[in-house]
Scaffold this motif. Sequence first.
Motif, PDB file in Angstrom:
ATOM      1  N   GLU A 121     -24.381  81.379  47.065  1.00  0.00           N
ATOM      2  CA  GLU A 121     -24.648  81.691  48.473  1.00  0.00           C
ATOM      3  C   GLU A 121     -25.241  80.493  49.202  1.00  0.00           C
ATOM      4  OE1 GLU A 121     -27.027  85.237  48.537  1.00  0.00           O
ATOM      5  OE2 GLU A 121     -25.416  86.443  47.657  1.00  0.00           O
ATOM      6  N   ASN A 122     -26.198  79.811  48.575  1.00  0.00           N
ATOM      7  CA  ASN A 122     -26.826  78.645  49.211  1.00  0.00           C
ATOM      8  C   ASN A 122     -25.817  77.533  49.463  1.00  0.00           C
ATOM      9  OD1 ASN A 122     -29.344  79.840  49.318  1.00  0.00           O
ATOM     10  ND2 ASN A 122     -30.033  78.933  47.393  1.00  0.00           N
ATOM     11  N   LEU A 123     -24.993  77.247  48.475  1.00  0.00           N
ATOM     12  CA  LEU A 123     -23.982  76.199  48.650  1.00  0.00           C
ATOM     13  C   LEU A 123     -22.984  76.576  49.740  1.00  0.00           C
ATOM     14  CD1 LEU A 123     -23.188  75.130  44.977  1.00  0.00           C
ATOM     15  CD2 LEU A 123     -24.310  73.752  46.719  1.00  0.00           C
ATOM     16  N   CYS A 144     -13.786  82.222  47.003  1.00  0.00           N
ATOM     17  CA  CYS A 144     -13.199  81.303  46.020  1.00  0.00           C
ATOM     18  C   CYS A 144     -14.061  81.238  44.772  1.00  0.00           C
ATOM     19  CB  CYS A 144     -13.051  79.911  46.629  1.00  0.00           C
ATOM     20  SG  CYS A 144     -12.891  78.581  45.421  1.00  0.00           S
ATOM     21  N   LEU A 145     -15.334  80.966  44.950  1.00  0.00           N
ATOM     22  CA  LEU A 145     -16.216  80.777  43.798  1.00  0.00           C
ATOM     23  C   LEU A 145     -16.374  82.053  42.982  1.00  0.00           C
ATOM     24  CD1 LEU A 145     -18.919  78.420  45.319  1.00  0.00           C
ATOM     25  CD2 LEU A 145     -16.968  77.826  43.865  1.00  0.00           C
ATOM     26  N   TYR A 148     -16.705  82.515  35.502  1.00  0.00           N
ATOM     27  CA  TYR A 148     -17.787  81.673  35.005  1.00  0.00           C
ATOM     28  C   TYR A 148     -18.703  81.163  36.115  1.00  0.00           C
ATOM     29  CZ  TYR A 148     -14.885  81.857  30.868  1.00  0.00           C
ATOM     30  OH  TYR A 148     -14.147  82.307  29.813  1.00  0.00           O
ATOM     31  N   ALA A 149     -18.364  81.451  37.354  1.00  0.00           N
ATOM     32  CA  ALA A 149     -19.127  80.906  38.476  1.00  0.00           C
ATOM     33  C   ALA A 149     -20.587  81.341  38.468  1.00  0.00           C
ATOM     34  CB  ALA A 149     -18.467  81.302  39.795  1.00  0.00           C
ATOM     35  N   GLU A 150     -20.840  82.566  38.063  1.00  0.00           N
ATOM     36  CA  GLU A 150     -22.226  83.041  38.118  1.00  0.00           C
ATOM     37  C   GLU A 150     -23.138  82.305  37.139  1.00  0.00           C
ATOM     38  OE1 GLU A 150     -22.886  87.143  36.818  1.00  0.00           O
ATOM     39  OE2 GLU A 150     -20.904  87.071  35.904  1.00  0.00           O
ATOM     40  N   LEU A 163     -19.589  74.376  40.132  1.00  0.00           N
ATOM     41  CA  LEU A 163     -19.073  75.151  41.270  1.00  0.00           C
ATOM     42  C   LEU A 163     -18.148  74.290  42.130  1.00  0.00           C
ATOM     43  CD1 LEU A 163     -22.252  77.190  42.258  1.00  0.00           C
ATOM     44  CD2 LEU A 163     -20.173  78.069  41.163  1.00  0.00           C
ATOM     45  N   ALA A 164     -18.480  73.027  42.301  1.00  0.00           N
ATOM     46  CA  ALA A 164     -17.595  72.119  43.043  1.00  0.00           C
ATOM     47  C   ALA A 164     -16.256  71.971  42.314  1.00  0.00           C
ATOM     48  CB  ALA A 164     -18.267  70.753  43.222  1.00  0.00           C
ATOM     49  N   ILE A 165     -16.299  71.944  40.987  1.00  0.00           N
ATOM     50  CA  ILE A 165     -15.069  71.850  40.195  1.00  0.00           C
ATOM     51  C   ILE A 165     -14.254  73.132  40.321  1.00  0.00           C
ATOM     52  CG2 ILE A 165     -14.179  71.681  37.824  1.00  0.00           C
ATOM     53  CD1 ILE A 165     -16.556  69.697  37.305  1.00  0.00           C
ATOM     54  N   ILE A 166     -14.921  74.271  40.345  1.00  0.00           N
ATOM     55  CA  ILE A 166     -14.225  75.551  40.562  1.00  0.00           C
ATOM     56  C   ILE A 166     -13.545  75.537  41.926  1.00  0.00           C
ATOM     57  CG2 ILE A 166     -14.571  78.030  40.953  1.00  0.00           C
ATOM     58  CD1 ILE A 166     -16.783  77.864  38.744  1.00  0.00           C
TER      59      ILE A 166
END
Length: 182
Positions: free
Chosen positions: A37-39, A52-53, A58-60, A67-70
């Motif tokens: 959420e912050n990003l 998207c994330l 695995y994002a959590e 997360l940038a790679i996701i």
Amino acid sequence: MAYSKTQSFSLVLVLLTLSQFFHQHPHLVKADTKLIENLCHATEVPDTCIQCLQSDPYAEFATDIELAIIMMTCIRNHADTLQVNMEDTANNSKIKSTKSVYNGCVKAYMGAKKDLNTATEHLQNYEFDKAEKYVDQAMVKHLVCCGDIQNNKNITISTEVAYEMKIYEELCFSSERIIERL
């Protein structure tokens, strides 16, 4: 079989330790959801970014770099979809100039996917400025395709393709904001 006091005490310690871990685990997940959420709230389109994330299981548990790679994966998936759509449309086009524009877009999205792969490599190597540069290049290729489509009066794209193009653009902008924060 009788347990000694030492074994009983050890068993109690293990159970207490495990219960603490399981008790605290939901807080860890919430903290990671907060990171997403912050990003994403630092981007122009937080809903698209979050969607998207959160599409990655695995994002959590991911770090900000992961997360940038996701995000790169999401953009690449949209580039794949756009490439296939443009290729199909080019193959069905009877007008030579229209076919040429669509084929140009196919090449643009192929190049964009290479740029996104390179951006991912730079993220993995903590080279954030270089990663952002390659996301920019992927975005430029997309914008050239959009411009070519708009400039050809014989071309009308479907609502679905227009939506894919919009999401691709939003994800590129979001990823740039995320990378800037790394």
